[in-house]
Design a protein around this motif. Structure first.
Motif, PDB file in Angstrom:
ATOM      1  N   PRO A   9     102.570  24.028  15.268  1.00  0.00           N
ATOM      2  CA  PRO A   9     103.137  22.912  16.024  1.00  0.00           C
ATOM      3  C   PRO A   9     102.646  21.536  15.571  1.00  0.00           C
ATOM      4  N   ILE A  10     101.710  21.495  14.652  1.00  0.00           N
ATOM      5  CA  ILE A  10     101.274  20.229  14.083  1.00  0.00           C
ATOM      6  C   ILE A  10     101.963  19.974  12.755  1.00  0.00           C
ATOM      7  N   THR A  11     101.936  20.965  11.885  1.00  0.00           N
ATOM      8  CA  THR A  11     102.476  20.783  10.533  1.00  0.00           C
ATOM      9  C   THR A  11     103.947  21.142  10.409  1.00  0.00           C
ATOM     10  N   GLY A  12     104.444  22.006  11.300  1.00  0.00           N
ATOM     11  CA  GLY A  12     105.804  22.502  11.169  1.00  0.00           C
ATOM     12  C   GLY A  12     105.951  23.546  10.072  1.00  0.00           C
ATOM     13  N   LYS A  13     104.848  24.035   9.538  1.00  0.00           N
ATOM     14  CA  LYS A  13     104.891  25.050   8.482  1.00  0.00           C
ATOM     15  C   LYS A  13     104.622  26.440   9.071  1.00  0.00           C
ATOM     16  N   ARG A  14     105.306  27.446   8.552  1.00  0.00           N
ATOM     17  CA  ARG A  14     105.022  28.817   8.974  1.00  0.00           C
ATOM     18  C   ARG A  14     103.698  29.267   8.371  1.00  0.00           C
ATOM     19  N   ASP A  15     102.738  29.570   9.242  1.00  0.00           N
ATOM     20  CA  ASP A  15     101.402  29.901   8.752  1.00  0.00           C
ATOM     21  C   ASP A  15     100.764  31.084   9.463  1.00  0.00           C
ATOM     22  N   THR A  16     101.491  31.724  10.399  1.00  0.00           N
ATOM     23  CA  THR A  16     100.885  32.778  11.212  1.00  0.00           C
ATOM     24  C   THR A  16     101.897  33.879  11.487  1.00  0.00           C
ATOM     25  N   ALA A  17     101.506  35.113  11.248  1.00  0.00           N
ATOM     26  CA  ALA A  17     102.400  36.267  11.450  1.00  0.00           C
ATOM     27  C   ALA A  17     102.338  36.723  12.910  1.00  0.00           C
ATOM     28  N   THR A  18     102.820  35.883  13.800  1.00  0.00           N
ATOM     29  CA  THR A  18     102.763  36.194  15.231  1.00  0.00           C
ATOM     30  C   THR A  18     103.553  37.449  15.577  1.00  0.00           C
ATOM     31  N   LEU A  19     104.737  37.597  15.010  1.00  0.00           N
ATOM     32  CA  LEU A  19     105.571  38.757  15.333  1.00  0.00           C
ATOM     33  C   LEU A  19     104.937  40.044  14.832  1.00  0.00           C
ATOM     34  N   ASP A  20     104.328  39.995  13.654  1.00  0.00           N
ATOM     35  CA  ASP A  20     103.632  41.173  13.135  1.00  0.00           C
ATOM     36  C   ASP A  20     102.468  41.554  14.044  1.00  0.00           C
ATOM     37  N   ALA A  21     101.730  40.553  14.526  1.00  0.00           N
ATOM     38  CA  ALA A  21     100.601  40.830  15.417  1.00  0.00           C
ATOM     39  C   ALA A  21     101.059  41.512  16.695  1.00  0.00           C
ATOM     40  N   LEU A  22     102.169  41.052  17.263  1.00  0.00           N
ATOM     41  CA  LEU A  22     102.703  41.679  18.475  1.00  0.00           C
ATOM     42  C   LEU A  22     103.151  43.116  18.191  1.00  0.00           C
ATOM     43  N   GLU A  23     103.857  43.299  17.082  1.00  0.00           N
ATOM     44  CA  GLU A  23     104.391  44.630  16.769  1.00  0.00           C
ATOM     45  C   GLU A  23     103.266  45.620  16.460  1.00  0.00           C
ATOM     46  N   VAL A  24     102.291  45.208  15.657  1.00  0.00           N
ATOM     47  CA  VAL A  24     101.187  46.098  15.302  1.00  0.00           C
ATOM     48  C   VAL A  24     100.277  46.354  16.492  1.00  0.00           C
ATOM     49  N   GLY A  25     100.039  45.302  17.264  1.00  0.00           N
ATOM     50  CA  GLY A  25      99.091  45.439  18.370  1.00  0.00           C
ATOM     51  C   GLY A  25      99.649  46.137  19.590  1.00  0.00           C
ATOM     52  N   TRP A  26     100.940  45.892  19.890  1.00  0.00           N
ATOM     53  CA  TRP A  26     101.461  46.389  21.160  1.00  0.00           C
ATOM     54  C   TRP A  26     102.831  47.051  21.053  1.00  0.00           C
ATOM     55  N   GLY A  27     103.372  47.134  19.855  1.00  0.00           N
ATOM     56  CA  GLY A  27     104.631  47.842  19.666  1.00  0.00           C
ATOM     57  C   GLY A  27     105.857  47.120  20.168  1.00  0.00           C
ATOM     58  N   HIS A  28     105.779  45.812  20.288  1.00  0.00           N
ATOM     59  CA  HIS A  28     106.933  45.018  20.710  1.00  0.00           C
ATOM     60  C   HIS A  28     106.770  43.605  20.168  1.00  0.00           C
ATOM     61  N   CYS A  29     107.799  42.781  20.353  1.00  0.00           N
ATOM     62  CA  CYS A  29     107.751  41.367  19.960  1.00  0.00           C
ATOM     63  C   CYS A  29     107.990  40.471  21.164  1.00  0.00           C
ATOM     64  N   ASP A  30     107.484  40.876  22.316  1.00  0.00           N
ATOM     65  CA  ASP A  30     107.694  40.138  23.560  1.00  0.00           C
ATOM     66  C   ASP A  30     106.456  39.316  23.917  1.00  0.00           C
ATOM     67  N   PHE A  31     106.713  38.136  24.494  1.00  0.00           N
ATOM     68  CA  PHE A  31     105.616  37.317  24.993  1.00  0.00           C
ATOM     69  C   PHE A  31     106.166  36.416  26.088  1.00  0.00           C
ATOM     70  N   GLY A  32     105.563  36.509  27.286  1.00  0.00           N
ATOM     71  CA  GLY A  32     106.011  35.717  28.429  1.00  0.00           C
ATOM     72  C   GLY A  32     107.179  36.361  29.155  1.00  0.00           C
ATOM     73  N   VAL A  33     107.545  35.764  30.296  1.00  0.00           N
ATOM     74  CA  VAL A  33     108.638  36.291  31.113  1.00  0.00           C
ATOM     75  C   VAL A  33     109.565  35.150  31.543  1.00  0.00           C
ATOM     76  N   TYR A  34     110.843  35.487  31.640  1.00  0.00           N
ATOM     77  CA  TYR A  34     111.840  34.566  32.187  1.00  0.00           C
ATOM     78  C   TYR A  34     111.928  34.764  33.689  1.00  0.00           C
ATOM     79  N   CYS A  35     111.903  33.656  34.418  1.00  0.00           N
ATOM     80  CA  CYS A  35     111.972  33.694  35.877  1.00  0.00           C
ATOM     81  C   CYS A  35     113.109  32.817  36.374  1.00  0.00           C
ATOM     82  N   GLU A  36     113.576  33.141  37.580  1.00  0.00           N
ATOM     83  CA  GLU A  36     114.606  32.354  38.256  1.00  0.00           C
ATOM     84  C   GLU A  36     114.009  31.785  39.531  1.00  0.00           C
ATOM     85  N   VAL A  37     114.203  30.495  39.762  1.00  0.00           N
ATOM     86  CA  VAL A  37     113.661  29.856  40.956  1.00  0.00           C
ATOM     87  C   VAL A  37     114.484  30.275  42.169  1.00  0.00           C
TER      88      VAL A  37
END
Length: 250
Positions: free
Chosen positions: A207-235
């Motif tokens: 979020p500072i450089t705008g460059k892709r530098d971190t395999a976030t999706l790989d970390a989610l998939e390897v660590g927990w078997g999904h690519c989910d983070f956070g939840v959508y809510c309705e007020v």
């Protein structure tokens, strides 16, 4: 377990910057005020101005990672947005003014890859923000889950990568996934937790450089078997939320 509000964010122009808040007032069935209120269409967009369409019709960080380096401030009374970027500098403009929107499109153009459709217009829809969900949503994030991903990666990463609205702390990792179908109270507002958020490559960009530098999706998939983070809510009950307010599952 009871948590508390650690951060509040809105993203006035979809995928084009974030703004930290100290307090917000939520309304029934609505997005966070001025969150994803505007979006930027591209040359291949099928947006016709009549209602919500999917994110593929807009300029998004998954296809244009440089957008991740944008930060925003909104003058709500004047309806003007100030964007900053470490390479582009600062721009203040009125998204609803076609001439000023054209100035913004010229300013943002250097961030757009040559092999992608070019940005074409700044748009909005009466009554709702252009969230990725097909309903007006508030995204709720868990700092403990964020720290779990950082641990899996072996280094700290910025929470801004996840583009959440409300960040809670004091919970167990991934506890938010147990809330699906339940109601949570945050401050004086109540939200129905509807679904998990499946993430995209935008999270890989710094979020500072705008460059892709971190395999976030790989970390989610390897660590927990999904690519989910956070939840959508309705007020479902409007109310005020401030930093430090408590949250609980009802």
């Amino acid at each position: 377990m009871m948590g508390s509000v650690a951060q509040l964010w809105r993203h006035p122009i979809k995928s084009h910057g974030r703004e930290a808040l100290e307090a917000v007032t939520l309304s029934v069935g609505q997005c966070m005020p001025l969150d994803r209120h505007w979006a930027v269409t591209h040359e291949a967009s099928r947006f016709d101005g009549t209602g919500w369409v999917s994110c593929q019709n807009f300029m998004i960080g998954a296809r244009t990672p440089g957008l991740a380096g944008l930060w925003a401030r909104v003058d709500e009374e004047a309806r003007r947005v100030t964007l900053t970027h470490r390479d582009l500098g600062e721009l203040t403009f009125a998204p609803d003014d076609p001439a000023e929107a054209a100035r913004f499109l010229d300013w943002i153009a250097p961030l757009c890859p040559e092999n992608r459709a070019r940005p074409s217009a700044v748009v909005s829809v009466q009554g709702r923000g252009m969230t990725d969900s097909d309903f007006p949503s508030i995204s709720v994030m868990n700092l403990s889950s964020h720290r779990a991903v950082a641990q899996k990666l072996g280094r700290d990463i910025e929470p801004e990568r996840w583009r959440g609205n409300i960040w809670l702390d004091g919970l167990g990792p991934w506890e938010e996934f147990e809330w699906i179908g339940k109601t949570i109270r945050i401050g004086s507002a109540s939200l129905h937790v509807r679904k998990r958020i499946t993430r995209c490559l935008h999270t890989a960009a710094n979020p500072i450089t705008g460059k892709r530098d971190t395999a976030t999706l790989d970390a989610l998939e390897v660590g927990w078997g999904h690519c989910d983070f956070g939840v959508y809510c309705e007020v479902i009950d409007g109310g005020d939320i401030r930093l430090g307010d408590k949250s609980e599952v009802l």
